[in-house]
Design an enzyme around this catalytic site. Structure first.
Site, PDB file in Angstrom:
ATOM      1  N   ASP A  68       0.875  -1.162   0.000  1.00 18.53           N
ATOM      2  CA  ASP A  68       0.000   0.000   0.000  1.00 18.53           C
ATOM      3  C   ASP A  68       0.909   1.207   0.000  1.00 18.53           C
ATOM      4  O   ASP A  68       1.866   1.288   0.775  1.00 18.53           O
ATOM      5  CB  ASP A  68      -0.952   0.032   1.196  1.00 18.53           C
ATOM      6  CG  ASP A  68      -2.121   0.961   0.901  1.00 18.53           C
ATOM      7  OD1 ASP A  68      -2.944   0.615   0.029  1.00 18.53           O
ATOM      8  OD2 ASP A  68      -2.198   2.048   1.498  1.00 18.53           O
ATOM      9  N   SER A  69       0.633   2.112  -0.910  1.00 16.72           N
ATOM     10  CA  SER A  69       1.596   3.185  -1.131  1.00 16.72           C
ATOM     11  C   SER A  69       0.886   4.445  -1.569  1.00 16.72           C
ATOM     12  O   SER A  69      -0.304   4.431  -1.887  1.00 16.72           O
ATOM     13  CB  SER A  69       2.606   2.750  -2.194  1.00 16.72           C
ATOM     14  OG  SER A  69       1.937   2.221  -3.324  1.00 16.72           O
TER      15      SER A  69
HETATM   16  P1  IMP Z   1      -2.927   1.676  -3.548  1.00 17.50           P
HETATM   17  O1  IMP Z   1      -3.129   0.655  -4.608  1.00 17.50           O
HETATM   18  O2  IMP Z   1      -4.141   1.967  -2.722  1.00 17.50           O
HETATM   19  O3  IMP Z   1      -1.710   1.404  -2.708  1.00 17.50           O
HETATM   20  O4  IMP Z   1      -2.676   3.035  -4.326  1.00 17.50           O
HETATM   21  C1  IMP Z   1      -1.427   3.480  -4.645  1.00 17.50           C
HETATM   22  C2  IMP Z   1      -1.553   4.756  -5.456  1.00 17.50           C
HETATM   23  O5  IMP Z   1      -0.476   5.612  -5.072  1.00 17.50           O
HETATM   24  C3  IMP Z   1      -1.369   4.495  -6.950  1.00 17.50           C
HETATM   25  O6  IMP Z   1      -2.599   4.363  -7.612  1.00 17.50           O
HETATM   26  C4  IMP Z   1      -0.636   5.732  -7.409  1.00 17.50           C
HETATM   27  O7  IMP Z   1      -1.564   6.761  -7.644  1.00 17.50           O
HETATM   28  C5  IMP Z   1       0.202   6.110  -6.192  1.00 17.50           C
HETATM   29  N1  IMP Z   1       1.540   5.495  -6.250  1.00 17.50           N
HETATM   30  C6  IMP Z   1       2.048   4.539  -5.426  1.00 17.50           C
HETATM   31  N2  IMP Z   1       3.287   4.190  -5.789  1.00 17.50           N
HETATM   32  C7  IMP Z   1       3.570   4.930  -6.888  1.00 17.50           C
HETATM   33  C8  IMP Z   1       4.703   4.990  -7.735  1.00 17.50           C
HETATM   34  O8  IMP Z   1       5.708   4.262  -7.598  1.00 17.50           O
HETATM   35  N3  IMP Z   1       4.621   5.877  -8.736  1.00 17.50           N
HETATM   36  C9  IMP Z   1       3.549   6.690  -8.953  1.00 17.50           C
HETATM   37  N4  IMP Z   1       2.446   6.643  -8.202  1.00 17.50           N
HETATM   38  C10 IMP Z   1       2.447   5.768  -7.166  1.00 17.50           C
END
Ligand code: IMP
Length: 195
Positions: A68-69
């Site tokens: 999660d990022s």
């Molecule tokens: P998750 O799937 O809820 O963790 O959403 C992560 C969201 O954070 C992604 O849809 C991107 O918008 C953003 N994100 C996370 N990591 C990256 C990266 O390495 N590059 C660009 N955007 C990122």
């Protein structure tokens, strides 16, 4: 070697995790036959990573890995943070998210455009044990997209470590410094003796 199933539907993330964890047998949850949406109800990256890893591990009886990022912008008080994927409303609409971010940052001067990406990764083993690790990479928000590589906010993020936008970085360059690569390296250290 035991398979590790990535609990994500985000193709950009899955590609990077496979590249970075190339010493492990990694497959996506879709390849493993899981295609439900998982509600991310946590308020931190770590809580959401654990929710996703547990959901897939319990449903498939496998080892599951979740990331999660998101992007945390100083001038926006850390937003979009855990809401990065749905900043502009729809889940995972990168173009709309980037446009809204640039609009909200329009009046922010260059010296106040600092930001970082954070990734928390969680590995859920078959017995329910969860191991987590996290990583960050720092930079600033550009005034317009630069480059078309990567995914998500990559074109609007100027990496301090690379001296160029993530949108212009090759996969190897981004994976050498990214939040995700750092989190996975820390996780690999922790699980070395387990897997
Ligand atoms: P998750 O799937 O809820 O963790 O959403 C992560 C969201 O954070 C992604 O849809 C991107 O918008 C953003 N994100 C996370 N990591 C990256 C990266 O390495 N590059 C660009 N955007 C990122």
């Amino acid at each position: 070697m035991e398979k590790i199933v990535v609990a994500s539907g985000n193709r950009g993330k899955i590609r990077e995790i496979k590249e970075i964890f190339k010493n492990y047998d990694v497959i996506s949850m879709r390849e493993a036959g899981f295609d439900r949406e998982i509600d991310e109800t946590g308020s931190t990256f770590e809580e959401n990573a654990v929710i996703k890893a547990r959901a897939v591990s319990e449903a498939l009886g496998c080892i599951a890995l979740a990331d999660d990022s998101g992007l945390c912008v100083d001038a926006l008080g850390g937003a979009p943070g855990v809401f990065s994927a749905r900043y502009a409303g729809g889940h995972g609409d990168d173009g709309a998210n980037n446009a809204l971010l640039l609009e909200n940052m329009r009046s922010v001067p260059d010296e106040k455009r600092g930001a970082y990406f954070e990734s928390c990764v969680a590995l859920c083993l078959k017995d329910g044990t969860v191991v987590t690790a996290s990583g960050r990479t720092y930079g600033r928000i550009l005034r317009a997209p630069d480059g078309e590589g990567g995914f998500g906010y990559d074109p609007v993020f100027f990496s301090g470590e690379l001296g160029k936008s993530f949108g212009r970085a090759s996969a190897e360059e981004k994976n050498a410094v990214s939040h995700r690569a750092k989190a996975l390296a820390a996780l690999a250290q922790k699980i070395g003796g387990i897997l």
